[in-house]
Design a protein around this motif. Structure first.
Motif, short mmCIF file in Angstrom:
data_model
loop_
_atom_site.label_atom_id
_atom_site.label_comp_id
_atom_site.label_asym_id
_atom_site.label_seq_id
_atom_site.Cartn_x
_atom_site.Cartn_y
_atom_site.Cartn_z
N SER A 64 -12.40 -2.65 -13.31
CA SER A 64 -11.20 -2.70 -14.14
C SER A 64 -10.57 -1.32 -14.27
O SER A 64 -9.34 -1.17 -14.23
CB SER A 64 -11.52 -3.27 -15.53
OG SER A 64 -12.50 -2.48 -16.18
N ASP A 123 -8.87 -0.49 -10.91
CA ASP A 123 -7.61 -1.23 -10.79
C ASP A 123 -6.53 -0.60 -11.65
O ASP A 123 -5.36 -0.49 -11.23
CB ASP A 123 -7.81 -2.69 -11.20
CG ASP A 123 -8.62 -3.50 -10.18
OD1 ASP A 123 -8.81 -3.00 -9.05
OD2 ASP A 123 -9.06 -4.61 -10.53
N SER A 175 -2.97 0.78 -10.44
CA SER A 175 -1.75 0.14 -10.96
C SER A 175 -0.87 1.11 -11.73
O SER A 175 0.37 1.05 -11.65
CB SER A 175 -2.13 -1.04 -11.87
OG SER A 175 -2.85 -2.02 -11.16
N SER A 208 -13.78 -5.34 -0.67
CA SER A 208 -13.93 -6.79 -0.76
C SER A 208 -13.96 -7.35 0.65
O SER A 208 -13.70 -6.65 1.62
CB SER A 208 -12.77 -7.39 -1.55
OG SER A 208 -11.58 -7.34 -0.78
N GLY A 233 -12.01 -10.04 1.18
CA GLY A 233 -10.75 -10.78 1.24
C GLY A 233 -9.69 -10.05 2.05
O GLY A 233 -9.80 -8.86 2.35
N THR A 262 -6.18 -10.93 1.24
CA THR A 262 -4.99 -11.44 0.56
C THR A 262 -4.08 -10.29 0.18
O THR A 262 -4.33 -9.13 0.51
CB THR A 262 -5.39 -12.22 -0.70
OG1 THR A 262 -5.88 -11.29 -1.69
CG2 THR A 262 -6.50 -13.24 -0.39
N LEU A 263 -3.05 -10.61 -0.60
CA LEU A 263 -2.14 -9.58 -1.12
C LEU A 263 -2.57 -9.09 -2.49
O LEU A 263 -1.82 -8.38 -3.16
CB LEU A 263 -0.72 -10.13 -1.17
CG LEU A 263 -0.08 -10.47 0.19
CD1 LEU A 263 1.32 -11.04 0.01
CD2 LEU A 263 -0.06 -9.24 1.10
N GLY A 264 -3.78 -9.47 -2.93
CA GLY A 264 -4.31 -8.97 -4.19
C GLY A 264 -4.60 -7.49 -4.11
O GLY A 264 -4.87 -6.94 -3.04
N LEU A 265 -4.59 -6.83 -5.26
CA LEU A 265 -4.72 -5.37 -5.30
C LEU A 265 -6.03 -4.91 -4.65
O LEU A 265 -6.04 -3.96 -3.85
CB LEU A 265 -4.62 -4.89 -6.74
CG LEU A 265 -4.58 -3.37 -6.95
CD1 LEU A 265 -3.68 -3.02 -8.14
CD2 LEU A 265 -5.98 -2.82 -7.22
N ASP A 266 -7.14 -5.55 -5.01
CA ASP A 266 -8.42 -5.11 -4.48
C ASP A 266 -8.47 -5.27 -2.96
O ASP A 266 -8.95 -4.37 -2.25
CB ASP A 266 -9.56 -5.88 -5.12
CG ASP A 266 -9.78 -5.51 -6.58
OD1 ASP A 266 -9.16 -4.53 -7.04
OD2 ASP A 266 -10.56 -6.19 -7.26
N ASP A 267 -7.99 -6.40 -2.45
CA ASP A 267 -8.00 -6.62 -1.00
C ASP A 267 -7.11 -5.59 -0.29
O ASP A 267 -7.49 -5.06 0.76
CB ASP A 267 -7.52 -8.04 -0.67
CG ASP A 267 -8.54 -9.10 -1.07
OD1 ASP A 267 -9.66 -8.73 -1.48
OD2 ASP A 267 -8.22 -10.30 -0.96
#
Length: 291
Positions: A82, A85, A89, A102, A104, A106-111
């Motif tokens: 957290s 992130d 951000s 990760s 993943g 995707t377009l997620g922040l962690d990925d």
């Protein structure tokens, strides 16, 4: 001048080529040479990767020491997921590792952070590394998930984690007390002066690809199996740096400390050899009761 008969014999001999027996003999010699040379080449490549990995950790340890010298002996921030992130951000990028690994894509922040060079290069250690973020990655960590390969990725940016007892775990006031965030009965090392035995206190580690996420590594002092999992990329060995700047490569004894990459995290309870592995690790963690 040679006779025509002699010339024809030479011509036939030249056109004949190799017999099957001769070719088989040549192939056999080449096979033997390959058996002798290829393992030596592989060993040489492995040794080269080990040397590079040790050098990466040495540079990271040196960067932490130099950072502390410039900031009143304060160690770099070592945030949870957290906190990491939030650092990304908000644009502060004040964590030593501004990414969360990760599997993943995707377009997620962690990925996204898996491969975001700009975010990684904005970390507080970058000035001491000449923004060379390649030191965050073990050269033997070549792993990508099927989804990441499908997206055309070539590599994730980090395989190194920091001892979870080092630095602030977040930006809250509670992380300045000096109590370990994961167990307040122990001391958190906020400054270099808090580390009483630097040569026996590990600072950075190569973390297993299935285990790594945020930038810190921690396992309960009473663990019966690995929580976070160290890597074993070098013939069963893992690279560590220490708070005094030196580096070591430690070979794990047990299969309960060595796992293949499966793109999913799981560990088994320590066997007898695994308990010895954990005792070696724990002796270099330097758990100090908070008083």
């Amino acid at each position: 001048m040679k006779s025509g008969h002699d010339d024809s014999v030479v011509a036939v001999a030249r056109s004949r080529g190799f017999t099957l027996i001769e070719l088989a003999a040549v192939a056999g010699v080449l096979a033997v040479l390959a058996l002798l040379v290829l393992p030596a080449l592989a060993k040489g490549n492995g040794a080269s990767r080990e040397s590079l990995c040790l050098n990466n950790h040495r540079q990271l340890a040196r960067a932490c020491i130099l950072y502390a010298q410039d900031f009143e002996n304060r160690l770099p921030n070592n945030y949870t997921i957290s906190g990491t992130d939030a650092a990304i951000s908000s644009g502060t990028f004040d964590n030593w590792a501004n990414n969360v690994m990760s599997w993943g894509a995707t377009l997620g922040l962690d990925d996204i952070s898996n491969t975001n060079v700009e975010w990684a290069a904005k970390g507080p250690l970058s000035p001491y590394l000449q923004t060379n973020i390649s030191v965050f990655k073990c050269p033997s960590d070549i792993y990508l998930s099927p989804a990441q390969r499908f997206k055309g990725w070539t590599a994730r940016l980090r395989s190194v984690s920091m001892n979870g007892l080092f630095g602030r775990s977040d930006n809250l006031a509670s992380s300045t007390t000096g109590r370990a965030w994961f167990d307040p009965s122990y001391r958190q090392f906020l400054k270099t002066s808090d580390v009483l035995n630097p040569s026996m206190t590990w600072l950075t580690i190569d973390e297993h690809a299935d285990s790594i996420n945020e930038g810190f590594f921690i396992v309960s002092a009473t663990a019966t199996q690995w929580g976070d999992l160290p890597a074993a990329y070098h013939n069963g060995a893992c690279t560590f740096s220490f708070a005094d700047g030196h580096c070591e490569m430690h070979k794990w004894l047990s299969s309960t400390s060595r796992y293949p990459v499966k793109f999913a995290f799981s560990t088994k309870a320590f066997d007898a050899a695994g308990k010895k592995d954990f005792q070696w690790y724990k002796a270099r963690l330097q758990l100090i009761l908070f008083r």
